[in-house]
Design a protein around this motif. Structure first.
Motif, short mmCIF file in Angstrom:
data_model
loop_
_atom_site.label_atom_id
_atom_site.label_comp_id
_atom_site.label_asym_id
_atom_site.label_seq_id
_atom_site.Cartn_x
_atom_site.Cartn_y
_atom_site.Cartn_z
N LEU A 174 38.04 56.66 -15.54
CA LEU A 174 37.04 57.65 -15.17
C LEU A 174 37.48 58.40 -13.91
O LEU A 174 37.32 59.63 -13.81
N GLU A 175 38.04 57.67 -12.98
CA GLU A 175 38.49 58.32 -11.74
C GLU A 175 39.56 59.36 -12.05
O GLU A 175 39.54 60.48 -11.50
N ALA A 176 40.47 59.01 -12.96
CA ALA A 176 41.53 59.96 -13.34
C ALA A 176 40.95 61.16 -14.07
O ALA A 176 41.36 62.30 -13.84
N ALA A 177 39.98 60.90 -14.95
CA ALA A 177 39.37 62.00 -15.71
C ALA A 177 38.64 62.95 -14.77
O ALA A 177 38.71 64.17 -14.90
N LEU A 178 37.94 62.38 -13.80
CA LEU A 178 37.21 63.20 -12.82
C LEU A 178 38.19 64.06 -12.00
O LEU A 178 37.95 65.24 -11.77
N ARG A 184 29.67 68.04 -17.32
CA ARG A 184 29.52 66.75 -18.01
C ARG A 184 30.33 66.76 -19.31
O ARG A 184 31.01 65.78 -19.64
N LYS A 185 30.24 67.88 -20.03
CA LYS A 185 30.99 67.96 -21.30
C LYS A 185 32.49 67.87 -21.04
O LYS A 185 33.22 67.23 -21.79
N ARG A 186 32.93 68.55 -20.01
CA ARG A 186 34.37 68.52 -19.71
C ARG A 186 34.83 67.12 -19.32
O ARG A 186 35.90 66.67 -19.70
N LEU A 187 33.98 66.42 -18.57
CA LEU A 187 34.35 65.06 -18.18
C LEU A 187 34.41 64.16 -19.42
O LEU A 187 35.35 63.37 -19.58
N GLU A 188 33.41 64.31 -20.28
CA GLU A 188 33.41 63.50 -21.50
C GLU A 188 34.63 63.82 -22.35
O GLU A 188 35.25 62.93 -22.94
N SER A 189 34.96 65.10 -22.40
CA SER A 189 36.13 65.52 -23.17
C SER A 189 37.41 64.92 -22.58
O SER A 189 38.29 64.46 -23.32
N ASN A 240 41.52 58.57 -23.98
CA ASN A 240 41.48 57.48 -24.94
C ASN A 240 42.29 57.79 -26.18
O ASN A 240 42.96 56.96 -26.75
N HIS A 241 42.16 59.06 -26.62
CA HIS A 241 42.85 59.51 -27.83
C HIS A 241 43.54 60.82 -27.50
O HIS A 241 42.94 61.89 -27.64
N PRO A 242 44.77 60.77 -27.07
CA PRO A 242 45.45 61.95 -26.54
C PRO A 242 45.38 63.18 -27.44
O PRO A 242 45.41 64.29 -26.94
N ARG A 243 45.26 63.01 -28.76
CA ARG A 243 45.26 64.19 -29.63
C ARG A 243 43.85 64.76 -29.78
O ARG A 243 43.69 65.92 -30.14
N ALA A 244 42.85 63.94 -29.55
CA ALA A 244 41.47 64.40 -29.72
C ALA A 244 41.01 65.12 -28.45
O ALA A 244 41.48 64.84 -27.37
N GLY A 245 40.10 66.03 -28.65
CA GLY A 245 39.50 66.69 -27.50
C GLY A 245 40.39 67.72 -26.85
O GLY A 245 40.02 68.33 -25.87
N GLN A 246 41.58 67.92 -27.46
CA GLN A 246 42.52 68.86 -26.84
C GLN A 246 41.92 70.26 -26.77
O GLN A 246 42.07 70.96 -25.79
#
Lengths: 174, 197
Positions: free
Chosen positions: A100-104, A147-152, A158-164
């Motif tokens: 989460l810290e990295a995603a933020l 929030r959407k961007r963080l979730e993305s 988690n899944h490098p190909r998803a959410g791209q």
């Protein structure tokens, strides 16, 4: 005196959350400097301060104070002779949720700040609006997107190909 | 869900409620508060007690010539360099009348910035720019006053450590509410006028 009493009452209510706000965003010495400067602004502008729920307003002062600090090293020393606190505050605890810290950290600074104010300072959109000097509607929209961007980002990690395709709001690599 | 996300974010809060802070009743906190409350406030308020400097009133004439490293900012020839920006306080060609303040007019201001007065003395105000809304990237702006400026429409009372929002058009700083102390209301108007900045 009434002014002193009101200031003392407001400080009693805001001293702890303001220290937390500053330590989340600045080094201990900068946080100490900023705290002294914020208190001075609160004292001088006591009449402008909202009587009901002054904390978001104080965070707004803190935001500008930190922005000033980042603008010019050494300037705060010219502006005021702060009284150094005698014992240092304790160090923040290390984060445990590294994903989460990295995603933020991958979000834009604006998105990060909105999410911090929302989750760490526990502010509602109308309070964030006061702290950032923007409209509550703008906060609601931007917070929703953040929030959407963080979730993305979290999905992407988690899944490098998803959410791209959703990652358009990410911070560009330095 | 969002509450779940909020809770998860709280788990990485470096200053979560369990982390101690300085008590408001500690000796050092009390000293800080007493020193703060010793600062005089009101009409004659100043930072003299802390900075040793008095307050200095500078009336900003409506006409200001903006010079940017020798190039006029609005000539199109000056590229942002981050170098200090110098604003000379002119004395003539002041606007004859005030336009009523509106965000719509504010949007068209080619130069708009927020800055903190860091030195106010001897007819000169040095400002450190906190944020450019439009028209530049200098980190420092200096206002040089011209003695005896006539036809003042608006005036700005510069105090060290205070923040100001300033706009300019065609080398002229706009008074009439388009420049002044950075009140929450004025800042909100600037942010509305320059949303992308």
């Amino acid at each position: 005196m009434a002014r002193r009493e009101r200031f003392e009452a407001v400080v009693g209510e805001t001293y702890d959350p303001l220290q937390r706000y500053l330590r989340r965003r600045a080094s201990p010495p900068d946080a100490e400097d900023a705290l002294a400067e914020i208190l001075l602004t609160m004292w001088r502008r006591l009449d402008e301060m909202p009587r009901d729920n002054p904390l978001p307003w104080c965070y707004g002062v803190g935001r500008l104070t930190l922005a000033n600090q980042r603008r010019g090293a050494g300037r705060r020393a010219k502006l005021m002779n702060r009284l150094a606190m005698e014992r240092p505050m304790s160090e923040p605890e290390p984060a445990s949720d590294q994903e989460l810290e990295a995603a933020l950290a991958d979000l834009s600074e604006d998105d990060q700040e909105l999410l911090r104010l929302w989750a760490w300072e526990q502010l509602e959109p109308r309070e964030i609006a006061v702290a950032l000097s923007v409209t509550p509607n703008a906060v609601s929209l931007r917070l929703g997107r953040a929030r959407k961007r963080l979730e993305s980002e979290l999905r992407r990690k988690n899944h490098p190909r998803a959410g791209q395709e959703e990652a358009y709001g990410r911070k560009e690599p330095q | 869900m969002s509450d779940e996300l909020r809770n998860r974010l709280q788990s990485i809060d470096p200053m979560a409620p369990g982390v101690p802070t300085e008590s408001v009743t500690s000796e050092s906190s009390r000293r800080l508060l007493e020193e703060t409350m010793a600062i005089e406030v009101g009409a004659q308020a100043s930072d003299a007690a802390r900075t040793g400097r008095g307050r200095w009133y500078l009336a900003v004439a409506a006409a200001l010539a903006l010079v940017f490293g020798g190039f006029a900012v609005f000539s199109g020839g000056g590229k942002p360099t981050g170098q200090p920006l110098e604003l000379a306080l002119g004395s003539s060609n002041a606007m004859a009348s005030c336009i009523q303040f509106s965000v719509e007019i504010l949007k068209d201001m080619p130069v708009a910035f927020e800055a903190t007065a860091v030195d106010v003395s001897d007819g000169k105000v040095t400002l450190d720019v906190d944020h450019w809304f439009s028209g530049g990237d200098a980190e420092s702006v200096t206002l040089n006053a011209t003695v005896g400026s006539p036809a003042l429409i608006g005036s700005v009372d510069f105090v060290e450590g205070e923040q100001y929002l300033i706009t300019a058009t065609n080398g002229t700083v706009n008074a009439c509410g388009f420049s002044g102390p950075a009140t929450p209301e004025l800042r909100s108007a600037f942010e509305e006028a320059f949303p992308a900045s």
